[in-house]
Design a protein around this motif. Sequence first.
Motif, PDB file in Angstrom:
ATOM      1  N   VAL A1287       0.818  -1.231  -0.079  1.00 58.92           N
ATOM      2  CA  VAL A1287      -0.048  -0.031   0.076  1.00 58.92           C
ATOM      3  C   VAL A1287       0.676   1.207   0.318  1.00 58.92           C
ATOM      4  O   VAL A1287       1.742   1.512   0.776  1.00 58.92           O
ATOM      5  CB  VAL A1287      -0.913   0.029   1.234  1.00 58.92           C
ATOM      6  N   ALA A1288       0.719   2.117  -0.967  1.00 58.83           N
ATOM      7  CA  ALA A1288       1.609   3.171  -1.238  1.00 58.83           C
ATOM      8  C   ALA A1288       0.907   4.445  -1.776  1.00 58.83           C
ATOM      9  O   ALA A1288       0.128   4.151  -2.619  1.00 58.83           O
ATOM     10  CB  ALA A1288       2.782   2.796  -1.893  1.00 58.83           C
ATOM     11  N   GLU A1289       1.702   5.581  -1.612  1.00 54.35           N
ATOM     12  CA  GLU A1289       1.223   6.490  -2.325  1.00 54.35           C
ATOM     13  C   GLU A1289       2.489   7.453  -2.984  1.00 54.35           C
ATOM     14  O   GLU A1289       2.660   8.539  -2.870  1.00 54.35           O
ATOM     15  CB  GLU A1289       0.507   7.838  -1.417  1.00 54.35           C
ATOM     16  N   GLU A1290       3.348   6.617  -3.968  1.00 55.45           N
ATOM     17  CA  GLU A1290       4.269   6.879  -4.618  1.00 55.45           C
ATOM     18  C   GLU A1290       4.389   6.103  -5.550  1.00 55.45           C
ATOM     19  O   GLU A1290       3.810   5.386  -5.993  1.00 55.45           O
ATOM     20  CB  GLU A1290       5.611   6.769  -3.427  1.00 55.45           C
ATOM     21  N   ARG A1291       5.622   6.503  -6.309  1.00 52.86           N
ATOM     22  CA  ARG A1291       6.104   5.562  -7.485  1.00 52.86           C
ATOM     23  C   ARG A1291       6.380   4.154  -6.989  1.00 52.86           C
ATOM     24  O   ARG A1291       7.124   3.918  -6.061  1.00 52.86           O
ATOM     25  CB  ARG A1291       7.325   6.120  -8.459  1.00 52.86           C
ATOM     26  N   PRO A1292       5.806   3.077  -7.771  1.00 49.41           N
ATOM     27  CA  PRO A1292       6.229   1.768  -7.168  1.00 49.41           C
ATOM     28  C   PRO A1292       7.811   1.495  -7.111  1.00 49.41           C
ATOM     29  O   PRO A1292       8.469   1.979  -8.083  1.00 49.41           O
ATOM     30  CB  PRO A1292       5.563   0.722  -8.297  1.00 49.41           C
ATOM     31  N   ARG A1293       8.221   1.042  -5.932  1.00 54.91           N
ATOM     32  CA  ARG A1293       9.713   0.776  -5.841  1.00 54.91           C
ATOM     33  C   ARG A1293       9.895  -0.420  -6.242  1.00 54.91           C
ATOM     34  O   ARG A1293      10.071  -1.412  -5.776  1.00 54.91           O
ATOM     35  CB  ARG A1293      10.131   0.970  -4.344  1.00 54.91           C
ATOM     36  N   VAL A1294      10.220  -0.468  -7.827  1.00 62.93           N
ATOM     37  CA  VAL A1294      10.406  -1.867  -8.487  1.00 62.93           C
ATOM     38  C   VAL A1294      11.592  -2.769  -7.961  1.00 62.93           C
ATOM     39  O   VAL A1294      11.441  -3.856  -7.850  1.00 62.93           O
ATOM     40  CB  VAL A1294      10.547  -1.505  -9.958  1.00 62.93           C
ATOM     41  N   SER A1295      12.742  -2.006  -7.537  1.00 63.08           N
ATOM     42  CA  SER A1295      13.826  -2.997  -7.318  1.00 63.08           C
ATOM     43  C   SER A1295      13.616  -3.450  -5.924  1.00 63.08           C
ATOM     44  O   SER A1295      14.059  -4.796  -5.756  1.00 63.08           O
ATOM     45  CB  SER A1295      14.957  -1.892  -7.126  1.00 63.08           C
ATOM     46  N   LEU A1296      12.821  -2.785  -5.151  1.00 64.17           N
ATOM     47  CA  LEU A1296      12.499  -3.474  -3.822  1.00 64.17           C
ATOM     48  C   LEU A1296      11.604  -4.768  -4.012  1.00 64.17           C
ATOM     49  O   LEU A1296      11.843  -5.815  -3.675  1.00 64.17           O
ATOM     50  CB  LEU A1296      11.962  -2.271  -2.914  1.00 64.17           C
ATOM     51  N   THR A1297      10.501  -4.385  -4.935  1.00 66.45           N
ATOM     52  CA  THR A1297       9.394  -5.605  -4.947  1.00 66.45           C
ATOM     53  C   THR A1297      10.159  -6.605  -5.630  1.00 66.45           C
ATOM     54  O   THR A1297       9.846  -7.808  -5.416  1.00 66.45           O
ATOM     55  CB  THR A1297       8.252  -4.979  -5.696  1.00 66.45           C
ATOM     56  N   HIS A1298      11.002  -6.445  -6.517  1.00 70.98           N
ATOM     57  CA  HIS A1298      11.834  -7.520  -7.510  1.00 70.98           C
ATOM     58  C   HIS A1298      12.574  -8.291  -6.414  1.00 70.98           C
ATOM     59  O   HIS A1298      12.570  -9.385  -6.484  1.00 70.98           O
ATOM     60  CB  HIS A1298      12.493  -6.980  -8.659  1.00 70.98           C
ATOM     61  N   SER A1299      13.420  -7.356  -5.719  1.00 65.75           N
ATOM     62  CA  SER A1299      14.399  -8.297  -4.888  1.00 65.75           C
ATOM     63  C   SER A1299      13.650  -9.174  -3.714  1.00 65.75           C
ATOM     64  O   SER A1299      14.018 -10.279  -3.316  1.00 65.75           O
ATOM     65  CB  SER A1299      15.533  -7.516  -4.127  1.00 65.75           C
ATOM     66  N   PHE A1300      12.336  -8.565  -3.212  1.00 67.97           N
ATOM     67  CA  PHE A1300      11.592  -9.252  -2.274  1.00 67.97           C
ATOM     68  C   PHE A1300      10.989 -10.536  -3.294  1.00 67.97           C
ATOM     69  O   PHE A1300      11.233 -11.738  -2.579  1.00 67.97           O
ATOM     70  CB  PHE A1300      10.539  -8.338  -1.910  1.00 67.97           C
ATOM     71  N   SER A1301      10.484 -10.465  -4.162  1.00 66.83           N
ATOM     72  CA  SER A1301      10.073 -11.729  -5.030  1.00 66.83           C
ATOM     73  C   SER A1301      11.153 -12.673  -5.134  1.00 66.83           C
ATOM     74  O   SER A1301      11.006 -13.777  -4.988  1.00 66.83           O
ATOM     75  CB  SER A1301       9.470 -11.313  -6.457  1.00 66.83           C
ATOM     76  N   LYS A1302      12.358 -12.066  -5.592  1.00 68.52           N
ATOM     77  CA  LYS A1302      13.237 -13.068  -5.862  1.00 68.52           C
ATOM     78  C   LYS A1302      13.954 -13.722  -4.728  1.00 68.52           C
ATOM     79  O   LYS A1302      14.100 -15.071  -4.578  1.00 68.52           O
ATOM     80  CB  LYS A1302      14.672 -12.110  -6.419  1.00 68.52           C
ATOM     81  N   LEU A1303      14.001 -13.000  -3.397  1.00 64.42           N
ATOM     82  CA  LEU A1303      14.381 -13.778  -2.328  1.00 64.42           C
ATOM     83  C   LEU A1303      13.602 -14.721  -1.859  1.00 64.42           C
ATOM     84  O   LEU A1303      13.997 -15.810  -1.297  1.00 64.42           O
ATOM     85  CB  LEU A1303      14.562 -12.434  -1.082  1.00 64.42           C
ATOM     86  N   PHE A1304      12.153 -14.638  -1.801  1.00 66.45           N
ATOM     87  CA  PHE A1304      11.407 -15.721  -1.444  1.00 66.45           C
ATOM     88  C   PHE A1304      10.835 -16.486  -2.194  1.00 66.45           C
ATOM     89  O   PHE A1304       9.804 -17.201  -1.855  1.00 66.45           O
ATOM     90  CB  PHE A1304      10.099 -14.669  -0.313  1.00 66.45           C
TER      91      PHE A1304
END
Length: 1578
Positions: A1287-1304
């Motif tokens: 849930v956010a009010e900003e540009r999606p932080r793609v690098s964070l969501t990508h690393s989260f998906s990759k890690l888990f």
Amino acid sequence: MAEPAAAGVSSLPREVREQLAELELELSEGDITQKGYEKKRAKLLAPYVPQTQGADPALQKESRTQMPVPSAAPASAAAASSSSSSKFHRARSGGARDERYRSDIHTEAVQAALAKHKEQKMALPMPTKRRSTFVQSPADACTPPDTSSASEDEGSLRRQAALSAALHQSLQNAESWINRSIQGSSTSSSASSTLSHGEGKGTSGSLADVFANTRIESFSVPPDVTATTSSSSSSSTRPAAIDLPPSGIVKGMHKGSNRSSLMDTADGVPVSSRVSTKIQQLLNTLKRPKRPPLKEFFVDDFEEIVEVPQPDPNQPKPEGRQMTPVKGEPLGVVCNWPPALEAALQRWGTTQAKCPCLTALDVTGKPVYTLTYGKLWSRSLKLAYTLLNKLGTKNEPVLKPGDRVALVYPNNDPVMFMVAFYGCLLAEVIPVPIEVPLTRKDAGGQQIGFLLGSCGIALALTTEVCLKGLPKTQNGEIVQFKGWPRLKWVVTDSKYLSKSPKDWQPNISAAGTEPAYIEYKTSKEGSVMGVTVSRVAMLSHCQALSQACNYSEGETIVNVLDFKKDAGLWHGILTNVMNKLHTISVPYSVMKTCPLSWVQRVHAHKAKVALVKCRDLHWAMMAHRDQRDVTLSSLRMLIVTDGANPWSVSSCDAFLSLFQSHGLKPEAICPCATSPEAMTIAIRRPGVPGAPLPGRAILSMNGLSFGVIRVNTEDKNSALTVQDVGHVMPGGMMCIVKPDGPPQLCKTDEIGEICVSSRAGGMMYYGLAGVTKNTFEVIPVTSAGSPVGEVPFVRSGLLGFVGPGSLVFVVGKMDGLLTVSGRRHNADDIVATGLAVESIKTVYRGRIAVFSVSVFYDERIVVVAEQRPDASEEDSFQWMSRVLQAIDSIHQVGVYCLALVPANTLPKTPLGGIHISQTKQHFLEGSLHPCNILMCPHTCVTNLPKPRQKQPGVGPASVMVGNLVAGKRIAQASGRDLGQIEDNDLVKKHQFLTEVLQWRAQATPDHPLFLLLNAKGTTVCTATCLQLHKKAERIASVLCDKGHLNAGDNVVLLYPPGIELISAFYGCLYAGCVPVTVRPPHAQSLSATLPTVRMIVEVSKAACILTTQTLMRLLRSREAAAAVDVKTWPTIIDTDDLPRKRLSQIYKPPTPEMLAYLDFSVSTTGMLTGVKMSHAAVSGLCRAIKLQCELYSSRQIAICLDPYCGLGFVLWCLCSVYSGHQSILIPPMELESNLFLWLSTVSQYKIRDTFCSYSVMELCTKGLGNQVEMLKARGINLSCVRTCVVVAEERPRVSLTHSFSKLFKDIGLSSRAVSTTFGSRVNVAICLQGTSGPDPTTVYVDLKSLRHDRVRLVERGAPQSLLLSESGKILPGVKVVIVNPETKGPLGDSHLGEIWVNSPHTASGYYTIYDNETLQADHFNTRLSFGDAAQTLWARTGYLGFVRRTELTAASGERHDALYVVGALDETLELRGLRYHPIDIETSVSRTHRSIAECAVFTWTNLLVVVVELCGCEQEALDLVPLVTNVVLEEHYLIVGVVVVVDPGVIPINSRGEKQRMHLRDSFLADQLDPIYVAYNM
């Protein structure tokens, strides 16, 4: 008064100028006191200075263009300047000046240039530095750098005298030192900081005060009552996420109105604040035009063209005819010249065995051992035999002829080296002499390892003593040097060698083209290459040298050079044997203790020839007064091997004038030019006594920079005097070719690279065929492109020209060439200019490195020098600014970066010089650790594109015609239509959420709605439909009884995240009150968090506060009273133990448009805004989410969000009641004590849909990144997750969501699960991924176009591309359109514009103190200026984004339109007419160095300020300045104005994990950051 004197130096008669120069010399030599100097100088100038009555003598003193000398400590001053002590420091006074760099002509030029600058002097802002950063330990502060290795350094006795005084002083007050460093190093407390002048005073007071201070402008409306204390930036850890409104007043503004008006005036900042004055200074320096204005030219919006410097029409061009190759005299055939060098050794070794060959000296400079030709022959023979026969077995020898071996011999052992070298030649193995490695990681050591590896070397020869000295591991083995191949070490001392049998003879054949030896050479980039010399080239070169130098048998030569390579090897080891000479080798270590030793050797041995460098001449001059009786009359040749240096001419002149009285003949001075590839290029032949000395060339620096030879006439300040290096070698041919591009012959008045063709030159770079071709097999071509002859030439790497009489002149090296904006400068010339600025007090003479780095399509000059430990900040800064001015005046080139590093920290070459390429590498990777730095990007970078002029907006007419600027269609999109969705839901018939809750309490009383977990993951509290209803009733009755509230009163809810908050919310609705949820203050940081609470209470005009007992006590505590006025709180009611009393009746709002609740939040720009949510909007929002996520009563969702505002609050408090699903509530702060909590809950309850915030995702990514195995072991499995929504009010932080998906991924998380939402203040939920519909798409857009508000899609990996992800799917019933924020017209889909939204759940307006209708209308009910949708009422989100039609199909069956959010309009920076998003610049900056923990940017008065948090050691603080400047220039075409380095945790971050840049800006301007370092880029 000072001006005419300073400016007039150049207009004085010549003899007066000469006398002045002499005076300067005496002063710097210490032959005359400062006072004496002033007196004599005044006397000389008296006739030329118009004396003003009673002029302040201090002023006259200033007119000396050198830096006025501050009075030193009396003890050291006496030692340094009184002439009585002169005998004492004569012994070796190298301190004052270094002839090798010193040309009086040059110094005078520099002084004149600086004087010119003084007239227009500007105050440059000095950088601000925290004291502790560079507190040197007392020992450090007094230890001079290890002069043992500074080749060109001086450890002068005069310095020692000054030092002993300083040491004496420092010992007396060691205690004060220790106390000082303790105070200084406390980095966290801002009190001890020398910088925090402005202490932040909290200006919280009553509202009346706030308004007294604010100029309420017509449009500043969203509640602005943001006076609060600044966050305590001093605590080094970041306080728990705080929503900080800004300190001071920030004016609220239109979203549309440009932010710059706020930037231009530093509003709310006392102008006296130090930071502001510095920035003002900086601006003043930037205002004056530095360079001629650039040509105007149109820049197409799409392709930003980098300004290409137009060639200056007045620049000099070569006018001569094309040169013809110059031949040397023929190589004479002497009958007794041997067929091979080995044959010469055999001849002398057998027939003249007693003749001396080589004499070595001990440490004191006394001869210690003489090697005879007989010994050399017999020992070389033994070694050759051993190498070939004794190292392996008979059938498997270790070495075969043609193999390469390394020779590792120290510089003070020429005898062992010579034996090893000739032993290898006799054994026909190829010696590769290298330096003795001192540590595992020597500067450049890795490259030497590469050379050894590429030559296939497995064996190293060395001496026993040297082997013992090599660094060892614990168990006594020699360490594996970095990058080196595995080596076998062989000791060559005689006792270990086997005598060869009588019948064994080495194979000595006539010299052919087979390799003889390999000499290593370091290139400009630092790579090491092996120049292979063939046997015939080695022989021919010896012959050519013998003929040119006229060597005769038995002569004695003194060699001060390194005997392992270059001229030291050619003369002292090779030509020596050819002519049966006797070499006396003077090692570098002896020169350092006794600089006159080589002169004494010449005197003692009546030597005929001496081989030296300018440095040795200079050292001898320094020490010559000790020896009155030496004579140099025996010398027929003094070969100056670095005669190609720009400063060699003045060294030779000075040496001659000093030693002519000692018998030195002027014609004996023979400069020569050499290079590893072409060997000796030219040498001045010994002259005939009485013949006129060769002329000098006085060249114009300006001409040189264009590669043209022009005799300097007009401006003698920028002249370069060069001496010839004699004629071409016998048997050689020379031509000059253009340094870059094809080898085209130069014109006669053009500077080019010298190429030589002769048998005596290198044959190749070992193992590098490609580079070899370009260097050793060059066929010069004419301007028409036709080759000149068949003979290949060798590129020498030297730049020069052939002058009158075929004399060769060298003006620089290719390696030292700096090409800036198409003009060529020589690094050595720039060093000389830097040193001509009086530097004695600031830097070490021989320790200056100049190189260029490539930044933003051009080379930029970097100067790095070692600073003396005793130099003060002021001195250093003054020296630095003067060097910049001098280089600018004399070379007409700007210096990009000038850095001073602590003494003795620059990487060294084996002979103590500076290892330039390693220094450059340290600079670029941020490991140079400067202690002072000045960046001048504003003056150097002249190729920025022109600022953009805004194009007029698109009017309705152009849309009618259909040519909608580059966009294919109007950019709009919408979610599913609510009208068409059949939902047979019973909920639909209830208009109000309160009715839904009552209905659920009757229909499904025991259905659990909420489950609250603690850090251990256990359930601490649950609520069924009935329990929630009952609790809400009790709270409502308390509100009516205790609070005496009426319907419509506002009530602040102050609760930790949990179920109490939810019950209190429904309690308010039951009582008809309007709830306002507020984050409770943080007990540990009340002063920072309580004012925000206080403000919301005041702004919302709350009649009462509902809270828990603990928080109630906190609100009334003494600590709270220190932060706010606790007497004025409204009624506070705690809801911990409620009376069991039923509510007489539940309030039912008369219409759905009535207010349901207020949603307050602080934006990242520090604006506190509250929006009004009506009952209709609440029901509409809950319904849209229910449809999008397919929520119903049998579902469970997990929520790890803050429940205080926006969508977080809606999901936490409202959705479950509406849809009936069960919500598992996880307070985000519990994750701090148990990182596994969220993921293990999701896994344990098999949750399909979970919601979290970016801060939660970041916590898990950083904290659990390396613990995936442990997660597996705990049985955590995320394969059940269908959607994980941020849930956010900003540009999606793609690098964070990508690393989260990759890690888990390894624990089952689907790569498609993670998505984001988008909401804003006007509409908290615009997009949400939901369960059906296509996956979120990503695109790469061109950053350059984005700055022009255009959207251009590019391929992955394109330069300057930015990855953006869609922000979830648009909710049902929501429409969006992309609008030009200025003209309010709709845009095409290839444009970036403001996102406007229309939906049933849009908020109904701002809740403000003074209702300003215009802003309400502008933000909530606004219309497009034209177009089809102009009738609709839209709300402006304040975010920029664009819409793209994708190839995917939406649920409706049409192609899906994706909405991409780029960033908040408020946050954007308008610079150079372009629009920048701070996050893009911050992303670039964060990548530049591993020690940057976090970064934030903002602008102030059109300057870009970058604040970086340093997580490394403070030594690295200044490394970041050039790296940050480089990356922002390279990637964003912007020049950084100020770089601020702070401690971790200083950049304020709010609860949503967003940076609060405006708050940071205010703290910076109020001087409250306690920075480690502030650099003001010029």
